[in-house]
Design a protein around this motif. Structure first.
Motif, PDB file in Angstrom:
ATOM      1  N   ASN A   1       0.804  -1.218   0.000  1.00  0.00           N
ATOM      2  CA  ASN A   1       0.000   0.000   0.000  1.00  0.00           C
ATOM      3  C   ASN A   1       0.839   1.271   0.000  1.00  0.00           C
ATOM      4  OD1 ASN A   1       0.985  -0.392   2.602  1.00  0.00           O
ATOM      5  ND2 ASN A   1      -0.830   0.440   3.588  1.00  0.00           N
ATOM      6  N   LYS A   2       2.152   1.162   0.083  1.00  0.00           N
ATOM      7  CA  LYS A   2       3.037   2.333   0.128  1.00  0.00           C
ATOM      8  C   LYS A   2       3.539   2.674  -1.267  1.00  0.00           C
ATOM      9  CE  LYS A   2       3.515   2.972   4.663  1.00  0.00           C
ATOM     10  NZ  LYS A   2       3.477   4.194   5.398  1.00  0.00           N
ATOM     11  N   LEU A   3       3.702   3.972  -1.510  1.00  0.00           N
ATOM     12  CA  LEU A   3       4.263   4.450  -2.761  1.00  0.00           C
ATOM     13  C   LEU A   3       5.751   4.693  -2.587  1.00  0.00           C
ATOM     14  CD1 LEU A   3       1.507   7.070  -3.695  1.00  0.00           C
ATOM     15  CD2 LEU A   3       1.769   4.746  -4.592  1.00  0.00           C
ATOM     16  N   SER A   4       6.488   4.659  -3.670  1.00  0.00           N
ATOM     17  CA  SER A   4       7.913   4.943  -3.637  1.00  0.00           C
ATOM     18  C   SER A   4       8.136   6.336  -3.055  1.00  0.00           C
ATOM     19  CB  SER A   4       8.484   4.864  -5.049  1.00  0.00           C
ATOM     20  OG  SER A   4       9.835   5.221  -5.053  1.00  0.00           O
ATOM     21  N   GLY A   5       9.043   6.443  -2.096  1.00  0.00           N
ATOM     22  CA  GLY A   5       9.347   7.725  -1.465  1.00  0.00           C
ATOM     23  C   GLY A   5       8.451   8.082  -0.301  1.00  0.00           C
ATOM     24  N   GLU A   6       7.399   7.314  -0.073  1.00  0.00           N
ATOM     25  CA  GLU A   6       6.490   7.572   1.043  1.00  0.00           C
ATOM     26  C   GLU A   6       7.161   7.147   2.350  1.00  0.00           C
ATOM     27  OE1 GLU A   6       1.799   6.623   2.062  1.00  0.00           O
ATOM     28  OE2 GLU A   6       2.677   5.856   0.228  1.00  0.00           O
ATOM     29  N   PRO A   7       6.956   7.898   3.455  1.00  0.00           N
ATOM     30  CA  PRO A   7       7.603   7.522   4.714  1.00  0.00           C
ATOM     31  C   PRO A   7       7.133   6.163   5.226  1.00  0.00           C
ATOM     32  CG  PRO A   7       6.348   9.574   4.954  1.00  0.00           C
ATOM     33  CD  PRO A   7       6.146   9.085   3.565  1.00  0.00           C
ATOM     34  N   MET A   8       8.061   5.448   5.835  1.00  0.00           N
ATOM     35  CA  MET A   8       7.776   4.148   6.433  1.00  0.00           C
ATOM     36  C   MET A   8       7.520   4.337   7.924  1.00  0.00           C
ATOM     37  SD  MET A   8       8.102   2.288   3.831  1.00  0.00           S
ATOM     38  CE  MET A   8       8.534   2.892   2.225  1.00  0.00           C
ATOM     39  N   ASP A   9       6.751   3.428   8.510  1.00  0.00           N
ATOM     40  CA  ASP A   9       6.467   3.478   9.941  1.00  0.00           C
ATOM     41  C   ASP A   9       7.540   2.706  10.702  1.00  0.00           C
ATOM     42  OD1 ASP A   9       4.089   4.822   9.418  1.00  0.00           O
ATOM     43  OD2 ASP A   9       2.905   2.977   9.397  1.00  0.00           O
ATOM     44  N   ILE A  10       7.983   3.277  11.824  1.00  0.00           N
ATOM     45  CA  ILE A  10       8.878   2.571  12.733  1.00  0.00           C
ATOM     46  C   ILE A  10       8.126   2.417  14.044  1.00  0.00           C
ATOM     47  CG2 ILE A  10      11.049   2.608  14.002  1.00  0.00           C
ATOM     48  CD1 ILE A  10      12.299   4.053  11.733  1.00  0.00           C
ATOM     49  N   SER A  11       8.006   1.176  14.492  1.00  0.00           N
ATOM     50  CA  SER A  11       7.260   0.873  15.716  1.00  0.00           C
ATOM     51  C   SER A  11       8.194   0.349  16.790  1.00  0.00           C
ATOM     52  CB  SER A  11       6.185  -0.179  15.435  1.00  0.00           C
ATOM     53  OG  SER A  11       5.290   0.270  14.451  1.00  0.00           O
ATOM     54  N   LEU A  12       7.885   0.712  18.012  1.00  0.00           N
ATOM     55  CA  LEU A  12       8.605   0.231  19.179  1.00  0.00           C
ATOM     56  C   LEU A  12       7.615  -0.563  20.011  1.00  0.00           C
ATOM     57  CD1 LEU A  12      11.169   0.270  20.910  1.00  0.00           C
ATOM     58  CD2 LEU A  12      10.314   2.376  21.940  1.00  0.00           C
ATOM     59  N   ASN A  13       7.835  -1.871  20.109  1.00  0.00           N
ATOM     60  CA  ASN A  13       6.908  -2.768  20.805  1.00  0.00           C
ATOM     61  C   ASN A  13       5.476  -2.592  20.317  1.00  0.00           C
ATOM     62  OD1 ASN A  13       8.890  -4.029  22.308  1.00  0.00           O
ATOM     63  ND2 ASN A  13       8.693  -2.623  24.013  1.00  0.00           N
ATOM     64  N   GLY A  14       5.306  -2.429  18.990  1.00  0.00           N
ATOM     65  CA  GLY A  14       3.981  -2.379  18.395  1.00  0.00           C
ATOM     66  C   GLY A  14       3.357  -0.994  18.297  1.00  0.00           C
ATOM     67  N   GLU A  15       3.978   0.029  18.865  1.00  0.00           N
ATOM     68  CA  GLU A  15       3.447   1.387  18.816  1.00  0.00           C
ATOM     69  C   GLU A  15       4.302   2.240  17.888  1.00  0.00           C
ATOM     70  OE1 GLU A  15       0.675   2.609  20.316  1.00  0.00           O
ATOM     71  OE2 GLU A  15       0.272   0.584  21.056  1.00  0.00           O
TER      72      GLU A  15
ATOM     73  N   PHE B   1       6.325   5.102  16.623  1.00  0.00           N
ATOM     74  CA  PHE B   1       6.966   6.224  17.296  1.00  0.00           C
ATOM     75  C   PHE B   1       7.741   7.117  16.338  1.00  0.00           C
ATOM     76  CE2 PHE B   1      10.823   3.799  17.112  1.00  0.00           C
ATOM     77  CZ  PHE B   1      11.849   4.709  17.260  1.00  0.00           C
ATOM     78  N   ALA B   2       7.922   6.687  15.076  1.00  0.00           N
ATOM     79  CA  ALA B   2       8.673   7.512  14.130  1.00  0.00           C
ATOM     80  C   ALA B   2       8.288   7.177  12.701  1.00  0.00           C
ATOM     81  CB  ALA B   2      10.171   7.310  14.330  1.00  0.00           C
ATOM     82  N   ARG B   3       8.638   8.087  11.803  1.00  0.00           N
ATOM     83  CA  ARG B   3       8.531   7.876  10.365  1.00  0.00           C
ATOM     84  C   ARG B   3       9.951   7.930   9.820  1.00  0.00           C
ATOM     85  NH1 ARG B   3       3.660   6.509  11.047  1.00  0.00           N
ATOM     86  NH2 ARG B   3       2.038   8.064  11.132  1.00  0.00           N
ATOM     87  N   ALA B   4      10.184   7.219   8.731  1.00  0.00           N
ATOM     88  CA  ALA B   4      11.533   7.159   8.177  1.00  0.00           C
ATOM     89  C   ALA B   4      11.495   7.018   6.674  1.00  0.00           C
ATOM     90  CB  ALA B   4      12.286   5.972   8.781  1.00  0.00           C
ATOM     91  N   GLU B   5      12.598   7.400   6.054  1.00  0.00           N
ATOM     92  CA  GLU B   5      12.782   7.129   4.640  1.00  0.00           C
ATOM     93  C   GLU B   5      13.790   5.991   4.541  1.00  0.00           C
ATOM     94  OE1 GLU B   5      14.403  10.504   2.629  1.00  0.00           O
ATOM     95  OE2 GLU B   5      16.063  10.711   4.011  1.00  0.00           O
TER      96      GLU B   5
END
Length: 97
Positions: free
Chosen positions: A57-71, A73-77
């Protein structure tokens, strides 16, 4: 509830401040970088083989989700350095799903 000796209600007590964060250095946690999600039928799953492409469901260049223990907490490229995938944090968030 009133204190029977003074007749006053007890005051809330703040917990002592955490002074030594070093004691948390060895606490394990699960960090997940999610590049995307998809839904598929069992027949499509069973048809997957080496070299198959799975569309997310993500497009190229779209931020990825970073989760800590399932929550989250950040977005990343996602970047590539010496044939390895890295996640460069672009935003710190809190409590989103």
């Amino acid at each position: 509830m009133a204190d029977s000796r003074s007749g006053r209600s007890p005051q809330p007590v703040d917990p002592p401040p955490l002074r030594d964060w070093g004691m948390l250095n060895d606490v394990p946690f699960r960090l997940t970088v999610e590049i995307g999600r998809t839904r598929m039928r069992v027949r499509d799953l069973l048809a997957l083989e080496q070299g198959s492409l799975v569309v997310t469901n993500k497009l190229s260049g779209e931020p990825m989700d970073i989760s800590l223990n399932g929550e989250i907490f950040a977005r990343a490229e996602i970047i590539i350095i010496k044939d390895r995938l890295w996640a460069r944090l672009t935003k710190i968030v809190g409590g989103e799903r």
